[in-house]
Design an enzyme around this catalytic site. Structure first.
Site, PDB file in Angstrom:
ATOM      1  N   THR A   1       0.816  -1.210   0.000  1.00 55.00           N
ATOM      2  CA  THR A   1       0.000   0.000   0.000  1.00 55.00           C
ATOM      3  C   THR A   1       0.851   1.262   0.000  1.00 55.00           C
ATOM      4  O   THR A   1       1.984   1.264   0.502  1.00 55.00           O
ATOM      5  CB  THR A   1      -0.903  -0.003   1.250  1.00 55.00           C
ATOM      6  OG1 THR A   1      -1.523   1.263   1.392  1.00 55.00           O
ATOM      7  CG2 THR A   1      -0.109  -0.273   2.529  1.00 55.00           C
TER       8      THR A   1
ATOM      9  N   GLU B   1       0.275   3.593   1.924  1.00 55.14           N
ATOM     10  CA  GLU B   1       0.280   4.127   3.291  1.00 55.14           C
ATOM     11  C   GLU B   1       1.613   3.922   3.996  1.00 55.14           C
ATOM     12  O   GLU B   1       1.885   4.577   5.000  1.00 55.14           O
ATOM     13  CB  GLU B   1      -0.847   3.499   4.120  1.00 55.14           C
ATOM     14  CG  GLU B   1      -2.215   3.784   3.532  1.00 55.14           C
ATOM     15  CD  GLU B   1      -3.358   3.682   4.527  1.00 55.14           C
ATOM     16  OE1 GLU B   1      -3.115   3.616   5.736  1.00 55.14           O
ATOM     17  OE2 GLU B   1      -4.508   3.681   4.067  1.00 55.14           O
TER      18      GLU B   1
ATOM     19  N   TYR C   1      -1.865  -0.254  11.113  1.00 55.53           N
ATOM     20  CA  TYR C   1      -2.009  -0.967   9.829  1.00 55.53           C
ATOM     21  C   TYR C   1      -0.813  -0.705   8.925  1.00 55.53           C
ATOM     22  O   TYR C   1      -0.171  -1.642   8.424  1.00 55.53           O
ATOM     23  CB  TYR C   1      -3.309  -0.537   9.121  1.00 55.53           C
ATOM     24  CG  TYR C   1      -3.321  -0.883   7.639  1.00 55.53           C
ATOM     25  CD1 TYR C   1      -3.371  -2.207   7.221  1.00 55.53           C
ATOM     26  CD2 TYR C   1      -3.240   0.123   6.662  1.00 55.53           C
ATOM     27  CE1 TYR C   1      -3.361  -2.533   5.862  1.00 55.53           C
ATOM     28  CE2 TYR C   1      -3.232  -0.194   5.314  1.00 55.53           C
ATOM     29  CZ  TYR C   1      -3.287  -1.529   4.921  1.00 55.53           C
ATOM     30  OH  TYR C   1      -3.264  -1.842   3.575  1.00 55.53           O
TER      31      TYR C   1
ATOM     32  N   LYS D   1       2.136  -3.221   7.462  1.00 52.18           N
ATOM     33  CA  LYS D   1       2.390  -3.435   6.030  1.00 52.18           C
ATOM     34  C   LYS D   1       3.843  -3.077   5.700  1.00 52.18           C
ATOM     35  O   LYS D   1       4.506  -3.756   4.919  1.00 52.18           O
ATOM     36  CB  LYS D   1       1.423  -2.612   5.170  1.00 52.18           C
ATOM     37  CG  LYS D   1      -0.009  -3.091   5.187  1.00 52.18           C
ATOM     38  CD  LYS D   1      -0.214  -4.499   4.591  1.00 52.18           C
ATOM     39  CE  LYS D   1      -0.009  -4.557   3.097  1.00 52.18           C
ATOM     40  NZ  LYS D   1      -0.387  -5.898   2.556  1.00 52.18           N
TER      41      LYS D   1
HETATM   42  P1  NAD Z   1      -9.727  -7.130   2.501  1.00 52.88           P
HETATM   43  O1  NAD Z   1      -9.690  -6.835   3.952  1.00 52.88           O
HETATM   44  O2  NAD Z   1     -10.964  -6.828   1.724  1.00 52.88           O
HETATM   45  O3  NAD Z   1      -9.416  -8.685   2.249  1.00 52.88           O
HETATM   46  C1  NAD Z   1      -8.395  -9.351   2.937  1.00 52.88           C
HETATM   47  C2  NAD Z   1      -8.576 -10.850   2.706  1.00 52.88           C
HETATM   48  O4  NAD Z   1      -7.517 -11.537   3.380  1.00 52.88           O
HETATM   49  C3  NAD Z   1      -9.896 -11.400   3.277  1.00 52.88           C
HETATM   50  O5  NAD Z   1     -10.503 -12.271   2.354  1.00 52.88           O
HETATM   51  C4  NAD Z   1      -9.463 -12.157   4.530  1.00 52.88           C
HETATM   52  O6  NAD Z   1     -10.312 -13.251   4.856  1.00 52.88           O
HETATM   53  C5  NAD Z   1      -8.065 -12.612   4.120  1.00 52.88           C
HETATM   54  N1  NAD Z   1      -7.200 -12.864   5.286  1.00 52.88           N
HETATM   55  C6  NAD Z   1      -7.023 -12.045   6.372  1.00 52.88           C
HETATM   56  N2  NAD Z   1      -6.163 -12.623   7.232  1.00 52.88           N
HETATM   57  C7  NAD Z   1      -5.779 -13.810   6.683  1.00 52.88           C
HETATM   58  C8  NAD Z   1      -4.906 -14.845   7.092  1.00 52.88           C
HETATM   59  N3  NAD Z   1      -4.242 -14.777   8.261  1.00 52.88           N
HETATM   60  N4  NAD Z   1      -4.726 -15.910   6.289  1.00 52.88           N
HETATM   61  C9  NAD Z   1      -5.407 -15.993   5.101  1.00 52.88           C
HETATM   62  N5  NAD Z   1      -6.265 -15.049   4.676  1.00 52.88           N
HETATM   63  C10 NAD Z   1      -6.444 -13.971   5.451  1.00 52.88           C
HETATM   64  O7  NAD Z   1      -8.467  -6.390   1.897  1.00 52.88           O
HETATM   65  P2  NAD Z   1      -8.273  -5.713   0.457  1.00 52.88           P
HETATM   66  O8  NAD Z   1      -8.761  -4.323   0.497  1.00 52.88           O
HETATM   67  O9  NAD Z   1      -8.774  -6.645  -0.567  1.00 52.88           O
HETATM   68  O10 NAD Z   1      -6.675  -5.656   0.398  1.00 52.88           O
HETATM   69  C11 NAD Z   1      -5.923  -6.738  -0.154  1.00 52.88           C
HETATM   70  C12 NAD Z   1      -4.450  -6.384  -0.079  1.00 52.88           C
HETATM   71  O11 NAD Z   1      -4.206  -5.191  -0.818  1.00 52.88           O
HETATM   72  C13 NAD Z   1      -3.947  -6.120   1.339  1.00 52.88           C
HETATM   73  O12 NAD Z   1      -2.657  -6.662   1.453  1.00 52.88           O
HETATM   74  C14 NAD Z   1      -3.911  -4.594   1.431  1.00 52.88           C
HETATM   75  O13 NAD Z   1      -2.933  -4.175   2.343  1.00 52.88           O
HETATM   76  C15 NAD Z   1      -3.562  -4.217   0.014  1.00 52.88           C
HETATM   77  N6  NAD Z   1      -4.027  -2.901  -0.458  1.00 52.88           N
HETATM   78  C16 NAD Z   1      -5.333  -2.532  -0.302  1.00 52.88           C
HETATM   79  C17 NAD Z   1      -5.766  -1.302  -0.834  1.00 52.88           C
HETATM   80  C18 NAD Z   1      -7.197  -0.866  -0.723  1.00 52.88           C
HETATM   81  O14 NAD Z   1      -7.508   0.276  -1.102  1.00 52.88           O
HETATM   82  N7  NAD Z   1      -8.127  -1.702  -0.282  1.00 52.88           N
HETATM   83  C19 NAD Z   1      -4.846  -0.465  -1.477  1.00 52.88           C
HETATM   84  C20 NAD Z   1      -3.503  -0.877  -1.592  1.00 52.88           C
HETATM   85  C21 NAD Z   1      -3.122  -2.107  -1.094  1.00 52.88           C
HETATM   86  O1  DAU Z   2      -4.155   3.985   0.519  1.00 56.95           O
HETATM   87  C1  DAU Z   2      -4.388   2.617   0.436  1.00 56.95           C
HETATM   88  C2  DAU Z   2      -5.217   2.173   1.618  1.00 56.95           C
HETATM   89  O2  DAU Z   2      -6.543   2.635   1.371  1.00 56.95           O
HETATM   90  C3  DAU Z   2      -5.201   0.666   1.832  1.00 56.95           C
HETATM   91  O3  DAU Z   2      -3.894   0.252   2.148  1.00 56.95           O
HETATM   92  C4  DAU Z   2      -6.158   0.271   2.972  1.00 56.95           C
HETATM   93  O4  DAU Z   2      -6.207  -1.134   3.099  1.00 56.95           O
HETATM   94  C5  DAU Z   2      -7.529   0.805   2.627  1.00 56.95           C
HETATM   95  O5  DAU Z   2      -8.434   0.528   3.697  1.00 56.95           O
HETATM   96  C6  DAU Z   2      -7.488   2.308   2.366  1.00 56.95           C
HETATM   97  O6  DAU Z   2      -7.172   3.026   3.590  1.00 56.95           O
HETATM   98  P1  DAU Z   2      -7.905   4.401   3.961  1.00 56.95           P
HETATM   99  O7  DAU Z   2      -7.810   4.584   5.419  1.00 56.95           O
HETATM  100  O8  DAU Z   2      -7.440   5.510   3.076  1.00 56.95           O
HETATM  101  O9  DAU Z   2      -9.410   4.016   3.484  1.00 56.95           O
HETATM  102  P2  DAU Z   2     -10.826   4.291   4.153  1.00 56.95           P
HETATM  103  O10 DAU Z   2     -11.856   3.930   3.131  1.00 56.95           O
HETATM  104  O11 DAU Z   2     -10.939   3.698   5.506  1.00 56.95           O
HETATM  105  O12 DAU Z   2     -10.842   5.876   4.326  1.00 56.95           O
HETATM  106  C7  DAU Z   2     -10.667   6.723   3.216  1.00 56.95           C
HETATM  107  C8  DAU Z   2     -10.659   8.137   3.734  1.00 56.95           C
HETATM  108  O13 DAU Z   2     -11.995   8.460   4.201  1.00 56.95           O
HETATM  109  C9  DAU Z   2      -9.751   8.332   4.931  1.00 56.95           C
HETATM  110  O14 DAU Z   2      -9.169   9.646   4.853  1.00 56.95           O
HETATM  111  C10 DAU Z   2     -10.670   8.246   6.131  1.00 56.95           C
HETATM  112  C11 DAU Z   2     -11.978   8.793   5.593  1.00 56.95           C
HETATM  113  N1  DAU Z   2     -13.210   8.218   6.168  1.00 56.95           N
HETATM  114  C12 DAU Z   2     -13.318   6.859   6.224  1.00 56.95           C
HETATM  115  C13 DAU Z   2     -14.444   6.275   6.768  1.00 56.95           C
HETATM  116  C14 DAU Z   2     -14.544   4.767   6.852  1.00 56.95           C
HETATM  117  C15 DAU Z   2     -14.234   9.049   6.608  1.00 56.95           C
HETATM  118  O15 DAU Z   2     -14.141  10.299   6.518  1.00 56.95           O
HETATM  119  N2  DAU Z   2     -15.360   8.466   7.128  1.00 56.95           N
HETATM  120  C16 DAU Z   2     -15.498   7.104   7.257  1.00 56.95           C
HETATM  121  O16 DAU Z   2     -16.544   6.635   7.777  1.00 56.95           O
END
Ligand code: NAD
Ligand code: DAU
Length: 354
Positions: free
Chosen positions: A132, A134, A158, A162
């Site tokens: 990520t 972050e 978090y 990571k």
């Molecule tokens: P998510 O929380 O939606 O999904 C995570 C998945 O991992 C789930 O299916 C969960 O059951 C599984 N999991 C959790 N712990 C586990 C374990 N110990 N063993 C096996 N499986 C396990 O997450 P996401 O948003 O799909 O993110 C996926 C990856 O991408 C993560 O590594 C996250 O850091 C990274 N990432 C996410 C974003 C974002 O915006 N969501 C952005 C950049 C990177």
């Molecule tokens: O930048 C990549 C990351 O993006 C990933 O690594 C993380 O797994 C993913 O969860 C996401 O993190 P953020 O913290 O940026 O995402 P989130 O959707 O939780 O929040 C987005 C922005 O919105 C953040 O500035 C917090 C704000 N927010 C979030 C929630 C849930 C609000 O203002 N209100 C809310 O209720």
């Protein structure tokens, strides 16, 4: 075949679907099915012999050894993680267990498997670590976007977990020669996004007539990328990324949270107007800020474009319209994830505004 960890979560499930839409190479999907893992995300693959699902923990070394020996994957794509910043603030332990210890166990199992492969398979093998933006910390308004050379300065439990996993992956390459490549991506959005994250939470709450919670002043900036563009970047990096390298992935789409929420509200006003004729933006509610809230993320994705020719296919306008439409078309998916653990979490996090 390829081994995908976390393939029942938001990005992992989109990746599995995207992979099998582009290739007949089978996927072994290892997922613990935490609150964030949802097998309904993969309903369209029922009966498809190319998808093999195993429920299990990336920290279970015996299981990893068995799966690697039995299925002999040519690559491991590591998505599994605890991913929600707010949850990491309330309870960091699971983040250390899965993101740090789990990644360590996976690296060790993969190293043992990879070391014993015949020379040609050993050379072709890849471990792709999904991370990520972050990990780079936060930016002031005028600073340039994060390049791959930016200092690692994580601010939340978090992002610290990571960053630790990124360091482990890097070290396993430098010390043991494991053929790794890491991607650091910005905020994803799109179908199958769990409604604890900003965009799906706003869509779901808006339709339910609930408050749309904005942390602090709503001026925090994120760089949003449509999830299928992240999937195409990962496919490309797996195919041609240079070993040991880091590739930043982003959408060139920086927006303040409050602007994102207004865009979602305007789309809902158009596609599913409120019965009382009022705009959904009337539900916007400012709430207490997230502790340690990073002010701005922005990704410089030029290395990926220059070296591997990758660019996002969606603009934010096209991607967010598809996303809102997907949630309108899938009320049963939303109802399903709103049961059990998810409801308890929402009640705890937003007890002041529910
Ligand atoms: P998510 O929380 O939606 O999904 C995570 C998945 O991992 C789930 O299916 C969960 O059951 C599984 N999991 C959790 N712990 C586990 C374990 N110990 N063993 C096996 N499986 C396990 O997450 P996401 O948003 O799909 O993110 C996926 C990856 O991408 C993560 O590594 C996250 O850091 C990274 N990432 C996410 C974003 C974002 O915006 N969501 C952005 C950049 C990177
Ligand atoms: O930048 C990549 C990351 O993006 C990933 O690594 C993380 O797994 C993913 O969860 C996401 O993190 P953020 O913290 O940026 O995402 P989130 O959707 O939780 O929040 C987005 C922005 O919105 C953040 O500035 C917090 C704000 N927010 C979030 C929630 C849930 C609000 O203002 N209100 C809310 O209720």
């Amino acid at each position: 075949m390829i081994l995908v960890t976390g393939g029942a979560g938001f990005i992992g499930a989109n990746f599995v679907l995207d992979w099998l839409a582009h290739s007949d190479e089978p996927v072994l999907n290892l997922d613990k099915l935490t609150y964030a893992g949802n097998l309904h995300n993969l309903d369209s693959l029922q009966g498809d012999a190319r998808h093999l699902f195993v429920q299990g923990d990336i920290g279970d070394r015996a299981l990893l050894d068995r799966l690697l020996a039995q299925h002999q994957p040519r690559a491991v794509l590591h998505f599994a993680a605890e991913s929600h910043v707010d949850r990491s603030i309330h309870g960091p332990e699971d983040f250390i267990q899965t993101n740090v210890v789990g990644t360590f166990r996976l690296l060790e199992a993969v190293r043992q498997y990879w070391s014993a492969l015949p020379a040609t398979q050993k050379e072709a093998f890849r471990f792709l670590h999904v991370s990520t933006d972050e990990v780079y910390g936060t930016l002031s308004p005028d600073e340039p976007a994060f390049a791959e050379t930016h200092q690692i300065e994580p601010n939340s439990p978090y992002s610290a977990s990571k960053a630790a996993s990124d360091h482990l992956v890097r070290a396993w390459h430098h010390t043991y020669g494991l053929p790794v490549v890491t991607t650091n991506c910005s905020n994803n959005y799109g179908p199958l996004h769990f409604p604890e994250k900003l965009i799906p939470l706003v869509i779901v709450n808006a339709l339910a007539g609930k408050p749309l919670p904005i942390y602090g002043d709503g001026q925090q900036v994120r760089d949003w990328l449509y999830v299928r563009d992240h999937c195409s970047a990962i496919r490309r990096v797996l195919q041609a990324g240079r070993l040991g390298e880091v590739y930043n992935v982003g959408g060139w789409n920086e927006q303040a949270n409050i602007d994102i929420v207004h865009t979602v509200c305007a789309l809902l006003d158009e596609l599913r107007p409120r019965a009382d004729g009022q705009p959904y933006a009337a539900q916007i509610t400012y709430v207490q800020d997230r502790p340690g809230h990073d002010r701005r993320y922005a990704i410089d994705a030029r290395k990926l474009e220059r070296e591997l020719g990758w660019k996002p296919a969606e603009t934010f306008a096209t991607g967010i319209r598809k996303t809102v439409q997907w949630y309108l078309d899938h009320p049963e998916w939303v109802a399903n994830v709103q049961s059990g653990a998810y409801r308890a979490w929402v009640a705890k996090q937003y007890e002041a505004v529910q």
